[in-house]
Design a protein around this motif. Structure first.
Motif, PDB file in Angstrom:
ATOM      1  N   UNK A   1       0.843  -1.196   0.000  1.00  0.00           N
ATOM      2  CA  UNK A   1       0.000   0.000   0.000  1.00  0.00           C
ATOM      3  C   UNK A   1       0.877   1.244   0.000  1.00  0.00           C
ATOM      4  N   UNK A   2       0.417   2.272  -0.682  1.00  0.00           N
ATOM      5  CA  UNK A   2       1.266   3.410  -1.020  1.00  0.00           C
ATOM      6  C   UNK A   2       1.414   4.423   0.109  1.00  0.00           C
ATOM      7  N   UNK A   3       0.548   4.353   1.112  1.00  0.00           N
ATOM      8  CA  UNK A   3       0.492   5.387   2.129  1.00  0.00           C
ATOM      9  C   UNK A   3       1.271   4.969   3.380  1.00  0.00           C
ATOM     10  N   UNK A   4       0.912   5.506   4.548  1.00  0.00           N
ATOM     11  CA  UNK A   4       1.608   5.143   5.788  1.00  0.00           C
ATOM     12  C   UNK A   4       1.172   3.778   6.302  1.00  0.00           C
ATOM     13  N   UNK A   5      -0.137   3.577   6.395  1.00  0.00           N
ATOM     14  CA  UNK A   5      -0.668   2.292   6.827  1.00  0.00           C
ATOM     15  C   UNK A   5      -2.129   2.233   6.419  1.00  0.00           C
ATOM     16  N   UNK A   6      -2.716   1.041   6.546  1.00  0.00           N
ATOM     17  CA  UNK A   6      -4.087   0.812   6.115  1.00  0.00           C
ATOM     18  C   UNK A   6      -4.897   0.240   7.269  1.00  0.00           C
ATOM     19  N   UNK A   7      -6.146   0.717   7.398  1.00  0.00           N
ATOM     20  CA  UNK A   7      -7.111   0.151   8.336  1.00  0.00           C
ATOM     21  C   UNK A   7      -8.186  -0.525   7.502  1.00  0.00           C
ATOM     22  N   UNK A   8      -8.268  -1.841   7.572  1.00  0.00           N
ATOM     23  CA  UNK A   8      -9.132  -2.623   6.698  1.00  0.00           C
ATOM     24  C   UNK A   8     -10.233  -3.315   7.478  1.00  0.00           C
ATOM     25  N   UNK A   9     -11.458  -3.230   6.955  1.00  0.00           N
ATOM     26  CA  UNK A   9     -12.593  -3.963   7.514  1.00  0.00           C
ATOM     27  C   UNK A   9     -13.220  -4.769   6.373  1.00  0.00           C
ATOM     28  N   UNK A  10     -12.988  -6.085   6.312  1.00  0.00           N
ATOM     29  CA  UNK A  10     -13.597  -6.923   5.274  1.00  0.00           C
ATOM     30  C   UNK A  10     -14.783  -7.717   5.825  1.00  0.00           C
ATOM     31  N   UNK A  11     -15.621  -8.229   4.925  1.00  0.00           N
ATOM     32  CA  UNK A  11     -16.768  -9.020   5.357  1.00  0.00           C
ATOM     33  C   UNK A  11     -16.568 -10.520   5.149  1.00  0.00           C
ATOM     34  N   UNK A  12     -15.517 -10.931   4.460  1.00  0.00           N
ATOM     35  CA  UNK A  12     -15.321 -12.352   4.157  1.00  0.00           C
ATOM     36  C   UNK A  12     -13.840 -12.608   3.916  1.00  0.00           C
ATOM     37  N   UNK A  13     -13.394 -13.880   3.948  1.00  0.00           N
ATOM     38  CA  UNK A  13     -11.983 -14.198   3.694  1.00  0.00           C
ATOM     39  C   UNK A  13     -11.557 -13.861   2.274  1.00  0.00           C
ATOM     40  N   UNK A  14     -10.260 -13.959   2.051  1.00  0.00           N
ATOM     41  CA  UNK A  14      -9.682 -13.690   0.737  1.00  0.00           C
ATOM     42  C   UNK A  14      -8.314 -13.032   0.817  1.00  0.00           C
ATOM     43  N   UNK A  15      -8.060 -12.273   1.897  1.00  0.00           N
ATOM     44  CA  UNK A  15      -6.778 -11.592   2.056  1.00  0.00           C
ATOM     45  C   UNK A  15      -5.679 -12.589   2.397  1.00  0.00           C
ATOM     46  N   UNK A  16      -4.545 -12.480   1.711  1.00  0.00           N
ATOM     47  CA  UNK A  16      -3.365 -13.293   1.985  1.00  0.00           C
ATOM     48  C   UNK A  16      -2.148 -12.382   2.067  1.00  0.00           C
ATOM     49  N   UNK A  17      -1.227 -12.683   3.007  1.00  0.00           N
ATOM     50  CA  UNK A  17      -0.003 -11.902   3.153  1.00  0.00           C
ATOM     51  C   UNK A  17       1.195 -12.825   2.995  1.00  0.00           C
ATOM     52  N   UNK A  18       2.292 -12.253   2.514  1.00  0.00           N
ATOM     53  CA  UNK A  18       3.487 -13.031   2.198  1.00  0.00           C
ATOM     54  C   UNK A  18       4.455 -12.975   3.379  1.00  0.00           C
ATOM     55  N   UNK A  19       4.802 -14.121   3.943  1.00  0.00           N
ATOM     56  CA  UNK A  19       5.705 -14.126   5.098  1.00  0.00           C
ATOM     57  C   UNK A  19       7.164 -14.186   4.653  1.00  0.00           C
ATOM     58  N   UNK A  20       8.059 -14.205   5.646  1.00  0.00           N
ATOM     59  CA  UNK A  20       9.485 -14.169   5.343  1.00  0.00           C
ATOM     60  C   UNK A  20      10.009 -15.407   4.663  1.00  0.00           C
ATOM     61  N   UNK A  21       9.238 -16.505   4.700  1.00  0.00           N
ATOM     62  CA  UNK A  21       9.638 -17.742   4.032  1.00  0.00           C
ATOM     63  C   UNK A  21       9.057 -17.846   2.626  1.00  0.00           C
ATOM     64  N   UNK A  22       8.370 -16.791   2.179  1.00  0.00           N
ATOM     65  CA  UNK A  22       7.778 -16.805   0.851  1.00  0.00           C
ATOM     66  C   UNK A  22       6.463 -17.553   0.776  1.00  0.00           C
ATOM     67  N   UNK A  23       5.796 -17.728   1.924  1.00  0.00           N
ATOM     68  CA  UNK A  23       4.530 -18.453   1.969  1.00  0.00           C
ATOM     69  C   UNK A  23       3.381 -17.460   2.126  1.00  0.00           C
ATOM     70  N   UNK A  24       2.270 -17.750   1.447  1.00  0.00           N
ATOM     71  CA  UNK A  24       1.084 -16.914   1.563  1.00  0.00           C
ATOM     72  C   UNK A  24       0.253 -17.373   2.758  1.00  0.00           C
ATOM     73  N   UNK A  25      -0.057 -16.451   3.658  1.00  0.00           N
ATOM     74  CA  UNK A  25      -0.758 -16.737   4.908  1.00  0.00           C
ATOM     75  C   UNK A  25      -2.136 -16.070   4.863  1.00  0.00           C
ATOM     76  N   UNK A  26      -3.187 -16.837   5.155  1.00  0.00           N
ATOM     77  CA  UNK A  26      -4.543 -16.289   5.182  1.00  0.00           C
ATOM     78  C   UNK A  26      -4.717 -15.332   6.357  1.00  0.00           C
ATOM     79  N   UNK A  27      -5.430 -14.232   6.100  1.00  0.00           N
ATOM     80  CA  UNK A  27      -5.773 -13.269   7.155  1.00  0.00           C
ATOM     81  C   UNK A  27      -7.292 -13.085   7.114  1.00  0.00           C
ATOM     82  N   UNK A  28      -8.033 -13.980   7.728  1.00  0.00           N
ATOM     83  CA  UNK A  28      -9.500 -13.902   7.683  1.00  0.00           C
ATOM     84  C   UNK A  28     -10.015 -12.788   8.581  1.00  0.00           C
ATOM     85  N   UNK A  29     -11.221 -12.302   8.329  1.00  0.00           N
ATOM     86  CA  UNK A  29     -11.791 -11.290   9.227  1.00  0.00           C
ATOM     87  C   UNK A  29     -12.067 -11.877  10.607  1.00  0.00           C
TER      88      UNK A  29
END
Length: 361
Positions: free
Chosen positions: A205-233
């Protein structure tokens, strides 16, 4: 310099202590935030004090808008705005290289709602000005009330990030007086076959930080081992992630973690508020990071970075760049310069204009 860990989940931080009158309470919360920012780049926050009715009312208004026929939504098309506000149809945003597939989403972009005679808007600032509102009763009021409430939470967090670095709480807050902080209303369609379909491609994200409120799963983040980790609401929480400007201010001490949205098998609404500092704020590594390992990153103007990144991923702005109607600010960097992309291929000598930012395909 810290680095991403091989995390398998995202921590939860109760931020109610930020509203305490006791400095020790605020410091304890800030320490948790700092640890998450260094090791993960993502964390949930609870204890925000946000009235749930504000979210519910905005969600209902958002559902009503996206249920409109396309021609009514296109009456608010973002390409008609002079300051990047309005409806974003499928295919407008994302990777436009040959053979690429569009992100499976639509969106509506809002930000600080300034009057039409605002001096920055009249001077041609591309990210400051009035919002575009559809002719839908109650829509503007619901979105604005939610925006203002979440922006206030963001101010608390911005102060906490500074405390986590051992700085005065006003270190960043003094630059947050008239910010191009955007609130996006995003709609993903239900697609039971979407096992490997991209909702939003990998990015920071281009700014300082993001505050996110989602209604369903789908978000994944990349960890230091190169693995995608689910971040459910999680109930009664926001997802917070570090953005490019905090990574730059800390010379990489805080991590703008790469993330994406994928496998959206149920209808999903997502509401990220991208908290920024004032448009002309020059962001450069703080003095405490002057002697850290690795190259000292060159400064960027917060608003110019936001505009340059936006112009490289929105079709209507890319067309204006390619025609010469628009020119990227001096020193603009290509998409993917922060986050894991920067760690895999650190720019020699700091941030300089890249081929991607100088001559768009």
């Amino acid at each position: 310099m810290s680095g991403l860990t091989s995390f398998t989940s995202v921590p939860v931080v109760d931020i109610s202590g930020l509203r305490s009158g006791e400095p020790a309470d605020r410091a304890a919360v800030a320490a948790e935030i700092g640890r998450a920012a260094r090791e993960v780049g993502f964390f949930y926050i609870s204890g925000t004090g946000l009235d749930p009715a504000l979210f519910d009312t905005m969600l209902a208004a958002t559902e009503e808008f996206f249920a409109l026929p396309l021609d009514r939504k296109m009456a608010s098309y973002i390409g008609l705005s002079s300051c990047h506000r309005g409806y974003v149809p499928t295919g407008e945003e994302g990777d436009h290289s040959p053979g690429s597939k569009p992100d499976l989403k639509e969106a509506f972009d809002t930000a600080l709602d300034l009057p039409a005679d605002d001096p920055d808007h009249l001077a041609g600032n591309p990210m400051l000005g009035p919002n575009v509102w559809p002719e839908l009763p109650g829509f503007a009021e619901a979105v604005t009330a939610y925006y203002q409430a979440v922006l206030a939470i963001g101010r608390d967090l911005l102060g906490a990030f500074a405390i986590a670095l051992g700085e005065d709480p006003d270190t960043f807050l003094r630059f947050a007086t008239k910010t191009p902080s955007q609130l996006r209303l995003i709609h993903y369609w239900e697609d039971p076959a979407a096992e490997d379909v991209q909702g939003i491609g990998a990015h920071t994200d281009f700014e300082c930080f993001t505050l996110l409120k989602p209604t369903a799963p789908g978000l994944e983040v990349l960890n230091g081992a190169g693995e995608w980790i689910d971040v459910p609401p999680l109930p009664d929480t926001f997802v917070i992630n570090v953005g490019d400007m905090l990574e730059l201010w800390t010379n990489g001490e805080f991590v703008a973690t790469t993330h994406r949205v994928r496998k959206v098998t149920e209808e999903r609404y997502s509401f990220p508020l991208f908290f920024n500092v004032d448009y002309d704020t020059v962001v450069a590594p703080l003095p405490q990071f002057a002697d850290t390992d690795g190259p000292r990153r060159a400064p960027l103007r917060a608003g110019e970075h936001l505009f340059a990144q936006t112009a490289q991923i929105f079709a209507y702005l890319r067309k204006r760049l390619e025609s010469g109607e628009l020119v990227l600010p001096d020193g603009s960097v290509g998409v993917g310069t922060f986050g894991q992309g920067a760690r895999l291929q650190p720019p020699a000598g700091g941030f300089a204009p890249t081929e991607a930012s100088a001559a768009l395909p």
